[in-house]
Design a protein around this motif. Structure first.
Motif, short mmCIF file in Angstrom:
data_model
loop_
_atom_site.label_atom_id
_atom_site.label_comp_id
_atom_site.label_asym_id
_atom_site.label_seq_id
_atom_site.Cartn_x
_atom_site.Cartn_y
_atom_site.Cartn_z
N GLY A 41 0.94 -1.18 0.01
CA GLY A 41 0.18 0.17 0.06
C GLY A 41 0.89 1.34 0.07
O GLY A 41 2.04 1.03 -0.18
N CYS A 42 0.34 2.23 0.16
CA CYS A 42 1.12 3.59 0.10
C CYS A 42 2.39 3.51 1.10
O CYS A 42 3.44 4.09 0.68
N SER A 43 1.97 2.80 2.22
CA SER A 43 3.31 3.00 3.24
C SER A 43 4.52 2.35 2.78
O SER A 43 5.41 2.61 3.18
N LEU A 44 4.38 1.71 1.93
CA LEU A 44 5.71 0.89 1.02
C LEU A 44 6.65 1.93 0.56
O LEU A 44 7.70 2.00 0.35
N LEU A 45 5.89 3.10 0.14
CA LEU A 45 6.39 4.28 -0.38
C LEU A 45 7.77 4.67 0.58
O LEU A 45 8.45 5.60 0.35
N SER A 46 7.73 4.36 1.92
CA SER A 46 8.74 4.82 2.84
C SER A 46 9.94 3.80 2.93
O SER A 46 10.63 3.98 3.91
N TRP A 47 10.18 2.97 1.77
CA TRP A 47 11.12 2.00 1.94
C TRP A 47 12.74 2.66 2.14
O TRP A 47 13.40 2.00 2.46
N ASP A 48 12.60 3.71 1.44
CA ASP A 48 13.85 4.43 1.42
C ASP A 48 13.79 5.74 2.18
O ASP A 48 14.63 6.58 2.14
N PHE A 49 12.97 5.87 3.12
CA PHE A 49 12.51 6.95 3.91
C PHE A 49 13.63 7.56 5.05
O PHE A 49 14.17 8.38 4.98
N PHE A 50 13.96 6.39 5.60
CA PHE A 50 14.60 6.78 6.79
C PHE A 50 16.12 6.27 6.45
O PHE A 50 16.34 5.67 5.88
N ASN A 51 16.88 6.99 7.38
CA ASN A 51 18.28 6.40 7.63
C ASN A 51 18.31 5.10 8.70
O ASN A 51 19.19 5.38 9.60
N LEU A 52 17.46 4.22 8.26
CA LEU A 52 17.55 3.11 9.33
C LEU A 52 17.37 1.71 8.44
O LEU A 52 17.07 1.89 7.49
N ASP A 53 17.80 0.88 9.16
CA ASP A 53 17.66 -0.60 8.49
C ASP A 53 16.36 -0.75 8.17
O ASP A 53 15.30 -0.61 8.91
N THR A 54 15.91 -1.17 7.02
CA THR A 54 14.60 -1.24 6.29
C THR A 54 14.20 -2.24 5.80
O THR A 54 15.17 -3.06 5.04
N VAL A 55 13.11 -2.98 5.94
CA VAL A 55 12.66 -4.12 5.47
C VAL A 55 11.12 -3.87 4.76
O VAL A 55 10.27 -3.16 5.33
N GLN A 56 10.67 -4.40 3.60
CA GLN A 56 9.37 -4.02 3.05
C GLN A 56 8.68 -5.44 2.88
O GLN A 56 9.69 -6.30 2.29
#
Ligand code: SF4
Ligand code: SF4
Lengths: 84, 255
Positions: free
Chosen positions: B53-68
């Motif tokens: 959903g739109c929340s996935l657009l945050s996959w590169d949002f943070f300078n944090l380790d991220t999983v989608q």
């Protein structure tokens, strides 16, 4: 890849009011939330080619616009009040 | 270097402007979340998971380790990471479609097991990425792509009350709250408490945030604020529903 943003700073009576047109998407949320109604559309285009915003001297430097911008396109640096 | 934007430290500057629409509530919720992470100084321990959903657009949002991942499974994925590496702070971020509909079983089971993770759910009253269809959270009478005459509660029910459901089944130690992008200070406070609750190892932490979708609502800025403040706040109560130490909630026998 943009690592440095170029701001447009307005030297207002109560503060330095900066908009970063490369971040402003023209949503208008800040215009609605400003308590003194001093934000308006400007001629400078923003990230999506829509107008970005500007402010005038009615600004009371409350910082609400900086807080409410979903894109962090606004920044308000309050001027120090002079000591008497 | 010139004056730079005042972004939370945990935001990734080189991916901005972010991928969300103009006026989207996700930007504001993630600003509050970023501030909460900054204030707690936990950037190096956080794993951030986003849903579909739109929340996935945050996959590169943070300078944090991220999983989608997909369909509410961000909750079990974060659960797995937390169980393998308990010292990490795991945040599952999703929308109301993933968390309350397609993937609601994951939310229910994690609450039931009292997993020590933090779930943050954005409620914008519809499925946004697919074009604005009715979701469990759609308000009575609200027009969407699949309810062109407005949602009829007789046919499709009333808006889903997420934090109320979570707090009803949560165990002692859980933290459950609902905030809104129209009160960012309060929302940041709730997110901070939800993270502290995980850090202290008390139990499941859940924050729903009332959000905005001007694109699918087809609202201008003033209509967006009034939809949140007048319509959404009328159906969804903000506040803390459960805090650690407040007990199981008393069930009183009929007098
Ligand atoms: S400055 Fe921010 S809140 Fe104001 S119109 Fe631009 S993007 Fe929207
Ligand atoms: S600082 Fe306050 S008064 Fe000044 S433009 Fe922003 S919202 Fe308006």
């Amino acid at each position: 890849m943009t690592l440095e943003f170029v701001g447009r700073t307005m030297d207002l009576e109560k503060g330095y009011w900066t908009v970063f047109p490369d971040l402003c998407k023209g949503c208008g949320l800040c215009i609605e939330k400003c308590p003194v109604d001093c934000i308006d559309w400007s001629d400078v285009l923003g990230a999506y080619g829509t107008p970005s915003v500007k402010a005038d001297n009615r600004c009371i430097a409350c910082g609400i616009c900086q807080n409410i911008c979903p894109d962090c396109a606004l920044r308000l640096d309050k001027k120090k009040t002079k000591e008497h | 270097m010139q004056l730079q934007p005042a972004m939370p430290r945990s935001w990734r500057v080189d991916t901005k402007p972010h991928k969300f629409c103009p006026g989207c509530g996700h930007g504001l919720i993630l600003k509050c979340l970023g501030q909460a992470v900054d204030e707690l100084g936990i950037e190096d321990r956080v794993v951030y998971g986003c849903d579909i959903g739109c929340s996935l657009l945050s996959w590169d949002f943070f300078n944090l380790d991220t999983v989608q991942t997909h369909h509410g499974r961000t909750t079990p994925v974060m659960t797995g990471i937390k169980r393998a590496r308990p010292e990490l702070i795991c945040i599952a971020y999703m929308g109301d479609g993933g968390g309350y509909s397609i993937g609601v079983q994951h939310l229910v089971s994690s609450v039931h097991r009292n997993e020590k993770i933090t779930v943050v759910l954005a409620n914008n009253t519809q499925y946004a990425m697919t074009g604005g269809q009715m979701a469990p959270t759609t308000l009575p009478g609200q027009k969407t792509e699949t309810t062109p005459y407005g949602r009829d509660p007789e046919v499709t029910g009333f808006p889903f009350q997420g934090p109320e459901m979570v707090s009803a089944i949560a165990r002692e130690g859980a933290y459950v709250a609902r905030g809104s992008i129209s009160n960012m200070r309060q929302l940041t406070g709730y997110l901070k408490k939800a993270l502290v609750n995980q850090i202290e190892g008390n139990g499941f932490s859940f924050v729903e945030a009332l959000s905005a979708c001007p694109t699918n609502w087809r609202t201008n800025a003033s209509e967006t604020w009034s939809f949140i403040d007048k319509e959404m706040h009328g159906h969804f109560k903000t506040g803390e529903f459960k805090t650690p130490g407040s007990g199981q909630g008393e069930v009183r026998a009929d007098e």
